[in-house]
Design a protein around this motif. Structure first.
Motif, PDB file in Angstrom:
ATOM      1  N   LEU A  45     -61.889 -23.890  44.002  1.00 20.51           N
ATOM      2  CA  LEU A  45     -60.675 -24.252  43.257  1.00 20.51           C
ATOM      3  C   LEU A  45     -60.959 -25.376  42.268  1.00 20.51           C
ATOM      4  O   LEU A  45     -60.501 -25.331  41.124  1.00 20.51           O
ATOM      5  CB  LEU A  45     -59.562 -24.666  44.220  1.00 20.51           C
ATOM      6  N   ASP A  74     -60.067 -25.314  38.456  1.00 23.46           N
ATOM      7  CA  ASP A  74     -59.062 -26.240  37.934  1.00 23.46           C
ATOM      8  C   ASP A  74     -59.665 -27.238  36.945  1.00 23.46           C
ATOM      9  O   ASP A  74     -59.139 -27.437  35.852  1.00 23.46           O
ATOM     10  CB  ASP A  74     -58.389 -26.963  39.100  1.00 23.46           C
ATOM     11  N   CYS A  82     -56.670 -20.519  35.369  1.00 23.86           N
ATOM     12  CA  CYS A  82     -57.490 -20.752  36.568  1.00 23.86           C
ATOM     13  C   CYS A  82     -58.045 -19.453  37.127  1.00 23.86           C
ATOM     14  O   CYS A  82     -59.082 -19.463  37.779  1.00 23.86           O
ATOM     15  CB  CYS A  82     -56.716 -21.528  37.628  1.00 23.86           C
ATOM     16  N   TRP A 109     -56.364 -18.089  42.447  1.00 26.73           N
ATOM     17  CA  TRP A 109     -55.523 -19.287  42.282  1.00 26.73           C
ATOM     18  C   TRP A 109     -54.239 -19.010  41.517  1.00 26.73           C
ATOM     19  O   TRP A 109     -53.215 -19.629  41.806  1.00 26.73           O
ATOM     20  CB  TRP A 109     -56.316 -20.390  41.582  1.00 26.73           C
ATOM     21  N   GLU A 143     -55.910 -23.955  50.058  1.00 21.96           N
ATOM     22  CA  GLU A 143     -57.337 -23.616  50.084  1.00 21.96           C
ATOM     23  C   GLU A 143     -58.021 -24.167  51.333  1.00 21.96           C
ATOM     24  O   GLU A 143     -58.916 -23.541  51.901  1.00 21.96           O
ATOM     25  CB  GLU A 143     -58.055 -24.073  48.802  1.00 21.96           C
TER      26      GLU A 143
END
Length: 182
Positions: free
Chosen positions: A60, A64, A75, A79, A91
């Motif tokens: 992630l 991100d 993203c 996600w 997550e």
């Protein structure tokens, strides 16, 4: 009179930053690789942190920080289908129960995408160019700052993985062995 041989140029700052990031990714991958479901779910001390959660969290973070905040892209899956504001530990929670192969694919795909996007951004903006996000104080970080933040994030979480991995099976060491490949 002594003559000096022309010195070959060393790595650029950009090459050095990317090299340190890759070294941190490689060490993180080594610390988190080869575990079964039980190993990925193991906790230690008073923390609920797991290696599976760490792997999914770093996937992630790749999306991100480097896709969204650095490159200004979406993203991407998975996600974009999750309400991370409504479930901010998603997550971490789901990574503890995801199959090892799924976590491995997710992290590797996120890293591959990040490598491509970082190369594009460096080509377009250079290290001193702006990221695609503004901080809470209104300041826009540079590409350099975003890469340094990513290095720091990997360093911190590799330390967490180190403690968890030692508790699971005794694996210790500061870096991946020479024969370990991503």
């Amino acid at each position: 009179m002594t003559s000096r041989l022309p010195s070959s140029p060393g790595p650029t700052e950009s090459d050095s930053l990317q090299s340190v990031l890759e070294r941190n990714r490689r060490t993180f991958a080594w610390k988190t690789s080869g575990l079964d479901v039980d190993g990925l779910r193991a906790t230690t001390a008073a923390s609920s942190m797991t290696i599976g959660g760490l792997v999914k969290h770093m996937a992630l973070v790749e999306a991100d920080w480097l896709a969204v905040k650095l490159a200004g892209r979406g993203c991407g899956p998975p996600w974009d289908a999750v309400d991370l504001e409504g479930d901010p530990d998603w997550e971490w929670r789901t990574g503890a129960s995801d199959p090892p192969e799924e976590l491995d694919r997710l992290w590797h795909a996120a890293v591959a995408r990040s490598r491509e996007l970082v190369a594009e951004v460096l080509e377009e903006r250079g290290l001193d160019g702006p990221a695609s996000v503004s901080r809470s104080d209104g300041r826009t970080p540079t590409v350099r700052e975003m890469l340094l933040d990513m290095i720091e994030e990997y360093a911190r979480h590799t330390g967490h993985a180190d403690i968890l991995r030692e508790a699971v099976d005794g694996r210790t060491g500061e870096g991946a062995p020479p024969d370990f490949t991503l």
